[in-house]
Design a protein around this motif. Structure first.
Motif, PDB file in Angstrom:
ATOM      1  N   PRO A 189      -0.318 -22.577  10.160  1.00 54.21           N
ATOM      2  CA  PRO A 189      -1.645 -23.245  10.280  1.00 54.21           C
ATOM      3  C   PRO A 189      -2.277 -23.469   9.084  1.00 54.21           C
ATOM      4  CG  PRO A 189      -1.150 -21.212  11.823  1.00 54.21           C
ATOM      5  CD  PRO A 189      -0.223 -21.185  10.651  1.00 54.21           C
ATOM      6  N   PHE A 190      -2.174 -22.759   8.001  1.00 54.89           N
ATOM      7  CA  PHE A 190      -2.828 -23.331   6.992  1.00 54.89           C
ATOM      8  C   PHE A 190      -2.036 -22.776   5.714  1.00 54.89           C
ATOM      9  CE2 PHE A 190      -5.209 -19.796   8.728  1.00 54.89           C
ATOM     10  CZ  PHE A 190      -5.096 -18.723   7.576  1.00 54.89           C
ATOM     11  N   LEU A 191      -2.390 -23.285   4.665  1.00 53.64           N
ATOM     12  CA  LEU A 191      -1.611 -22.702   3.115  1.00 53.64           C
ATOM     13  C   LEU A 191      -2.988 -22.566   2.276  1.00 53.64           C
ATOM     14  CD1 LEU A 191       1.334 -25.067   2.844  1.00 53.64           C
ATOM     15  CD2 LEU A 191       1.395 -22.571   3.238  1.00 53.64           C
ATOM     16  N   PRO A 192      -3.520 -21.196   2.384  1.00 54.03           N
ATOM     17  CA  PRO A 192      -4.819 -20.937   1.531  1.00 54.03           C
ATOM     18  C   PRO A 192      -4.445 -20.851  -0.042  1.00 54.03           C
ATOM     19  CG  PRO A 192      -3.964 -18.901   2.519  1.00 54.03           C
ATOM     20  CD  PRO A 192      -3.089 -20.153   2.935  1.00 54.03           C
ATOM     21  N   ASP A 193      -5.468 -21.519  -0.786  1.00 45.96           N
ATOM     22  CA  ASP A 193      -5.057 -21.294  -2.033  1.00 45.96           C
ATOM     23  C   ASP A 193      -5.229 -20.036  -3.004  1.00 45.96           C
ATOM     24  OD1 ASP A 193      -4.721 -24.109  -2.325  1.00 45.96           O
ATOM     25  OD2 ASP A 193      -7.197 -24.329  -2.627  1.00 45.96           O
ATOM     26  N   THR A 194      -6.019 -19.121  -2.234  1.00 51.42           N
ATOM     27  CA  THR A 194      -6.286 -17.793  -2.829  1.00 51.42           C
ATOM     28  C   THR A 194      -5.590 -16.689  -1.643  1.00 51.42           C
ATOM     29  OG1 THR A 194      -7.923 -18.549  -3.791  1.00 51.42           O
ATOM     30  CG2 THR A 194      -7.752 -16.095  -3.567  1.00 51.42           C
ATOM     31  N   PRO A 195      -4.747 -16.062  -2.056  1.00 52.20           N
ATOM     32  CA  PRO A 195      -4.078 -14.872  -1.029  1.00 52.20           C
ATOM     33  C   PRO A 195      -5.083 -13.809  -1.098  1.00 52.20           C
ATOM     34  CG  PRO A 195      -2.968 -14.867  -2.728  1.00 52.20           C
ATOM     35  CD  PRO A 195      -3.895 -15.989  -3.070  1.00 52.20           C
ATOM     36  N   SER A 196      -5.093 -12.793  -0.189  1.00 47.31           N
ATOM     37  CA  SER A 196      -5.697 -11.466  -0.356  1.00 47.31           C
ATOM     38  C   SER A 196      -5.486 -10.783  -1.382  1.00 47.31           C
ATOM     39  CB  SER A 196      -5.452 -10.713   1.088  1.00 47.31           C
ATOM     40  OG  SER A 196      -5.847  -9.455   1.064  1.00 47.31           O
ATOM     41  N   PRO A 197      -6.461 -10.156  -2.317  1.00 49.79           N
ATOM     42  CA  PRO A 197      -6.042  -9.167  -3.075  1.00 49.79           C
ATOM     43  C   PRO A 197      -5.715  -7.805  -2.680  1.00 49.79           C
ATOM     44  CG  PRO A 197      -8.334  -9.326  -2.828  1.00 49.79           C
ATOM     45  CD  PRO A 197      -7.894 -10.360  -1.707  1.00 49.79           C
ATOM     46  N   ARG A 198      -5.639  -7.666  -1.514  1.00 52.06           N
ATOM     47  CA  ARG A 198      -5.128  -6.401  -0.568  1.00 52.06           C
ATOM     48  C   ARG A 198      -5.734  -5.198  -1.145  1.00 52.06           C
ATOM     49  NH1 ARG A 198      -0.522  -9.776  -1.379  1.00 52.06           N
ATOM     50  NH2 ARG A 198      -0.131  -8.596  -3.316  1.00 52.06           N
ATOM     51  N   SER A 199      -7.286  -5.312  -1.615  1.00 49.93           N
ATOM     52  CA  SER A 199      -7.954  -4.377  -2.111  1.00 49.93           C
ATOM     53  C   SER A 199      -9.035  -3.633  -1.475  1.00 49.93           C
ATOM     54  CB  SER A 199      -8.829  -4.866  -3.415  1.00 49.93           C
ATOM     55  OG  SER A 199      -9.662  -5.661  -3.126  1.00 49.93           O
ATOM     56  N   GLU A 200      -9.111  -4.046  -0.252  1.00 49.21           N
ATOM     57  CA  GLU A 200     -10.384  -3.522   0.905  1.00 49.21           C
ATOM     58  C   GLU A 200      -9.457  -2.712   1.745  1.00 49.21           C
ATOM     59  OE1 GLU A 200     -13.353  -4.270   0.941  1.00 49.21           O
ATOM     60  OE2 GLU A 200     -13.221  -5.513  -0.966  1.00 49.21           O
TER      61      GLU A 200
END
Length: 377
Positions: A189-200
């Motif tokens: 559906p989309f290709l985001p420029d910034t992935p999750s930092p997986r920090s939360e």
């Protein structure tokens, strides 16, 4: 590349949900490649999605109000039942508008029908010799358990191609005697420029709050997870008919401090970037967009292995974890394992970013155009 007239004939033009999002995305992708696209809905949507001010495709809806269900013929009268005949006359009148659209199309036009209810109207129309591509957007097993099963076999048997979402589901339909079957997965559906930092310390769930999506089972699993992973939140994005019941279940399980019912979100990438894990607890699926979205954001997924489309997207122990359908204890164990291991989360998340690219929109759109070229021969 041949520029074509393409008709997407669906139950609704812009109904909120997976099929609605898929058809709007496909219509946009094809229009952006120079095709003249028309999305036709049989009825108005129950829960409309916003198409924006100027979508790159035309839209049309056959009925101003949702038409009544097809009446069951009385046993002695059968198809001669006056109620049945009135209903069919009503359908034929609406289908005549489809005939007008198809006859006005240029040579090389294609008709795509992603839902069997819409196909009942297309079957009554004159398709003017244009190829018809039918689709089933659910797994074979889910369809087999529903009233749609016999209708899929009846209405999609004569079309030029019936597309499933995976090779495994296509093989099942071939086993039912259909000889026109192939498969095409959903695009990202989309290709985001910034992935999750997986920090939360957030586990996200996104989907309609309904029985099929299994959030009740997710809450049962979370009751096992929460005491073992303090400080983490299960954030449930979505709304639906089961919302009040699920909130009561959450209270009964004493999970109010670790579960956030966040409501429906208009910013899926933002919701995913604010999480470190994604969980899907569905009882049945087709080719779930939410898993594609999570992986595109670098968020590793834990899911019930409830359909071929799920295991087509997630490779167990490579970029996510799969639990046996309905096994909430196993789902809980998988969640705890990833929640307690930052390195494993990051490893799976980075792999997910790479492996999900095989569903790149450009790649999937090109496969559609190759199918169009094949059917025109």
């Amino acid at each position: 590349m041949t520029q074509r007239d393409i008709f997407l004939v669906a139950n609704e033009v812009n109904e909120l949900g997976g099929v609605g999002r898929w058809q709007i995305q496909l219509a946009t992708l094809l229009a952006e490649r120079g095709h003249r696209v028309t999305v036709v809905g049989i009825a108005p949507p129950h829960h409309p999605m916003d198409l924006g001010e100027r979508p790159p495709f035309r839209t049309e809806t056959l009925y101003a109000r949702r038409p009544p269900s097809r009446p069951r013929p009385r046993r002695l009268l059968g198809s001669a039942d006056p109620a049945v005949r009135r209903h069919e006359a009503h359908m034929r009148k609406a289908a005549a508008r489809l005939t007008e659209l198809f006859r006005a199309a240029r040579p090389g036009a294609m008709i795509i029908v992603p839902q069997v209810w819409a196909m009942e109207w297309v079957a009554l129309a004159d398709t003017a010799g244009h190829p018809v591509i039918g689709m089933t957007h659910e797994s074979f097993d889910t369809c087999r358990k529903s009233s749609r099963f016999q209708r899929v076999k009846k209405y999609f048997a004569p079309v030029d191609r019936l597309l499933a979402l995976t090779q495994e589901d296509a093989d099942h339909w071939v086993g039912e005697g259909l000889t026109n079957v192939d498969f095409l997965p959903n695009p990202l559906p989309f290709l985001p420029d910034t992935p999750s930092p997986r920090s939360e310390k957030v586990v996200a769930s996104i989907g309609r709050l309904s029985h099929e999506k299994g959030v009740d089972m997710l809450l049962d699993a979370w009751a096992e997870v929460a005491p073992r992973q303090p400080g983490w939140t299960l954030r449930i994005h979505g709304s639906g008919p089961a919302e009040q019941q699920l909130q009561q279940q959450c209270a009964d399980l004493g999970l109010q401090d670790s579960v956030d019912f966040a409501g429906q979100t208009d910013d899926v990438p933002g919701a995913l970037r604010a999480s470190s894990l994604f969980v899907q607890s569905s009882r049945g699926e087709g080719f779930p967009l939410s898993l594609l979205e999570a992986m595109a954001c670098g968020v590793p997924c834990v899911a019930f292995d409830c359909a071929p489309g799920v295991r087509e997207i997630i490779t167990h122990e490579e970029d996510g974890l799969l639990a046996r359908p309905g096994n909430t204890m196993e789902l809980a164990r998988h969640l705890v394992r990833l929640m307690s291991d930052q390195h494993l989360r990051d490893t799976f998340g980075e792999r997910a970013l790479h492996t999900v690219r095989r569903f790149d929109p450009e790649t999937i759109t090109r496969r559609w155009e190759e199918l169009f070229d094949f059917l025109e021969r």
